[in-house]
Write an enzyme that holds these catalytic residues in place. Structure first.
Site, short mmCIF file in Angstrom:
data_model
loop_
_atom_site.label_atom_id
_atom_site.label_comp_id
_atom_site.label_asym_id
_atom_site.label_seq_id
_atom_site.Cartn_x
_atom_site.Cartn_y
_atom_site.Cartn_z
N LYS A 89 -55.41 -5.25 -40.49
CA LYS A 89 -56.32 -5.61 -39.41
C LYS A 89 -56.77 -4.37 -38.64
O LYS A 89 -57.95 -4.18 -38.36
CB LYS A 89 -55.62 -6.59 -38.46
N SER A 90 -55.83 -3.50 -38.27
CA SER A 90 -56.18 -2.32 -37.47
C SER A 90 -57.11 -1.39 -38.26
O SER A 90 -58.08 -0.85 -37.71
CB SER A 90 -54.92 -1.53 -37.11
N GLY A 133 -57.55 -7.86 -28.67
CA GLY A 133 -57.40 -6.70 -27.79
C GLY A 133 -57.98 -5.46 -28.43
O GLY A 133 -58.58 -4.62 -27.75
N ARG A 145 -55.40 -9.97 -20.11
CA ARG A 145 -54.71 -8.75 -20.58
C ARG A 145 -55.26 -7.49 -19.90
O ARG A 145 -56.45 -7.41 -19.61
CB ARG A 145 -54.82 -8.67 -22.11
N SER A 183 -50.18 3.61 -26.76
CA SER A 183 -51.09 2.56 -27.21
C SER A 183 -52.21 3.15 -28.04
O SER A 183 -53.00 3.98 -27.56
CB SER A 183 -51.69 1.84 -25.99
N GLN A 194 -54.68 1.49 -29.02
CA GLN A 194 -55.95 0.95 -28.54
C GLN A 194 -56.52 1.85 -27.45
O GLN A 194 -57.71 2.14 -27.42
CB GLN A 194 -55.76 -0.48 -28.02
N ASP A 241 -45.90 -4.92 -33.16
CA ASP A 241 -46.42 -6.26 -33.48
C ASP A 241 -45.42 -7.13 -34.23
O ASP A 241 -45.67 -8.31 -34.45
CB ASP A 241 -47.70 -6.14 -34.31
N LYS A 248 -49.07 -8.78 -24.71
CA LYS A 248 -49.74 -8.98 -26.01
C LYS A 248 -50.52 -10.30 -25.95
O LYS A 248 -50.82 -10.79 -24.88
CB LYS A 248 -48.71 -8.95 -27.13
N ARG A 262 -44.74 -12.11 -25.28
CA ARG A 262 -43.95 -12.40 -26.50
C ARG A 262 -42.45 -12.43 -26.25
O ARG A 262 -41.71 -13.00 -27.05
CB ARG A 262 -44.30 -11.38 -27.61
C1 S3P Z 1 -53.49 -2.07 -32.33
C2 S3P Z 1 -52.61 -1.46 -31.47
C3 S3P Z 1 -51.48 -2.14 -30.85
C4 S3P Z 1 -51.16 -3.44 -31.56
C5 S3P Z 1 -52.38 -4.25 -31.86
C6 S3P Z 1 -53.32 -3.46 -32.74
C7 S3P Z 1 -54.62 -1.30 -32.85
O1 S3P Z 1 -51.79 -2.44 -29.51
O2 S3P Z 1 -50.25 -4.20 -30.80
O3 S3P Z 1 -52.06 -5.44 -32.50
O4 S3P Z 1 -55.26 -1.74 -33.83
O5 S3P Z 1 -54.90 -0.23 -32.31
P1 S3P Z 1 -51.53 -1.37 -28.34
O6 S3P Z 1 -52.39 -0.20 -28.60
O7 S3P Z 1 -51.94 -2.08 -27.07
O8 S3P Z 1 -50.07 -1.07 -28.40
#
Ligand code: S3P
Length: 447
Positions: A28-29, A103, A131, A176, A178, A327, A354, A358
């Site tokens: 997914k990422s 997110g 969030r 993070s 993200q 995750d 999250k 969780r």
């Molecule tokens: C992700 C980063 C993680 C993860 C999320 C996907 C990403 O979040 O929990 O499911 O694709 O960059 P955080 O960056 O908030 O830790």
């Protein structure tokens, strides 16, 4: 949730051992990164092994709203051709951009939108609107973006008036990916250098992929990175292949680990060290996991992973593994509940923000099934037991990973477990139920 979609999953107990080779879908990422960079690049990119989950489709739809042409190359929607617009070719969207439950979509796209010379609005579903966004809006404002949102810019919907950014040195309080990726994406549009420093290393898929599009990065050390924008991205002249998602593989690994006599294999799973915490933690718990045929898919390391049923023991989780398994805690808690001894997780407060809280969601769900769980501010203590109690209804709180974790837990329950608000499984793993059934897990959607 789309109309007519299933929302209640009835799972367990397993009637036989689990076996076979599971074909785990794309990461997914990494699918997100590939789609975003391809959309911002000059030229046409092809992505193979894309994950067509709802989260990724939310991002895809945003780009379509900004004029990007996306062409599916197969019926399964795993192969995709993207006609990139170049960094400055996006069109102002005519309606609100909806990140749904994602997110990653909301935060990474806020970084992209901060660089655009137009105003846009990003929102999300009820979960995403709770969030924290300040972790990205604060640095983006320092870069020069004008962002308004609820709670002083901490909550969606956000209105983003972008353009004329300057590079910053950002020291993030959270590990993070993200946050890091959001700022690096905005940094593509900034004048001068952008630097990001994190308290612990987080997943590095953005950094691995940017050079494929002609944008080099400077890795300063394992927690600091610097980007000097080249002013353009260029589509690679070969397809981008997406490895199988380790976060999805972890559900099957734990399922095989807890159901008597099971033995399963999964090929081409991502083993990027920043995503591999689940395997290290299960290994420390004594799980029978073997890794073979290590190779690479693009810039990402992969391997074939097989898992057999076997006894596991509780551990105190090494804090250095937390970001690398962020995750996977819902499913690791299930393994812990069915292990010998005590499992202790501390310093994991990020789990509270999250798709659901969780820590609370899993403490409540596992306790309802008879597990001895002690919820703490930043973690959880679980006293392992031999079997969970079925015949109960639990609430997945609209969180895909809670729903899938509890569907796996149910395989070792005395009776069926009814999992409500489970439709969100489709955000990250639309084929979870059929794949789980094919390997022998007992579950079905309620009519
Ligand atoms: C992700 C980063 C993680 C993860 C999320 C996907 C990403 O979040 O929990 O499911 O694709 O960059 P955080 O960056 O908030 O830790």
């Amino acid at each position: 949730m789309s109309e007519g979609a299933h929302d209640t999953l009835i799972a367990g107990p397993a009637k036989r051992s689990l076996s076979g080779e599971v074909i785990v879908p794309g990461d997914k990422s990494i699918s997100h990164r590939a789609m975003i960079l391809a959309s911002l690049a000059g030229g046409i990119s092809e992505i193979h092994g894309f994950l067509p989950g709802e989260d990724n489709l939310a991002t895809l739809h945003m780009f379509e709203q900004m004029g990007i042409r996306m062409e599916w190359l197969n019926e399964a929607k795993t192969d995709l051709r993207i006609h990139g617009a170049e960094l400055y070719g996006l069109k102002q969207p005519q309606s609100v951009l909806d990140a749904g439950n994602s997110g990653t979509c909301a935060r990474l796209m806020t970084g992209v939108l901060a660089g655009q010379p137009f105003t846009s609005t990003v929102t999300g579903d009820a979960s995403l609107r709770t969030r924290p966004m300040r972790r990205v809006t604060e640095p983006l404002r320092r870069m020069g973006a004008h962002i308004e949102g609820h709670d002083g810019g901490n909550l969606l919907p956000l209105s983003i008036d972008g353009g004329s950014l300057k590079g910053i040195h950002h020291v993030s309080k959270v590990a993070s990916a993200q946050v890091k990726s959001c700022i690096l994406l905005a940094g593509l549009y900034a004048e001068g250098e952008t630097r990001v420093r994190e308290p612990k290393p987080s997943r590095d898929h953005t950094e691995r992929m940017l050079p494929l599009f002609g944008q080099p990065l400077n890795i300063l050390d394992d927690v600091s990175i610097s980007l000097n924008p080249m002013g353009e991205l260029t589509a690679p002249n070969h397809p981008i292949h997406i490895p199988a998602d380790p976060s999805s593989a972890a559900f099957f690994a734990v399922a095989a680990g807890i159901v008597d006599g099971s033995e399963i294999s999964m090929n081409g799973i991502g083993i990027n060290p920043r995503r591999d915490g689940w395997r290290r933690i299960l290994g420390d718990m004594g799980a029978a996991i073997s890794v073979e045929n290590e190779s690479a898919v693009g810039e990402e390391p992969v391997a074939d992973i097989s898992v057999c049923h076997g006894a596991m023991n509780g551990i105190r989780v090494n804090p250095n593994d937390i970001a690398d398994a962020i995750d996977e805690f819902p499913i690791l808690f299930v393994a812990a509940a069915l292990s010998d001894g005590e499992f202790i997780l501390e310093e994991a407060e990020e789990l509270r923000v999250k798709e659901s809280d969780r820590i609370a969601a899993m403490a409540t769900a596992l306790s309802a099934c008879g597990a001895a769980v002690q919820e703490q501010a930043c973690g959880l203590r679980i006293q392992g037991c031999g079997q969970l109690t079925g015949g109960v209804t639990i609430d997945a709180r609209g969180d895909h990973r809670i729903a899938m974790a509890m569907a796996v837990a149910a395989q070792r329950a005395t009776d069926e477990i009814t999992i409500q608000h489970a439709a969100a499984i489709a955000t990250s793993f639309p084929d979870f139920v059929p794949l789980a059934q094919a390997m022998g897990m007992n579950m079905r959607w309620a009519a």
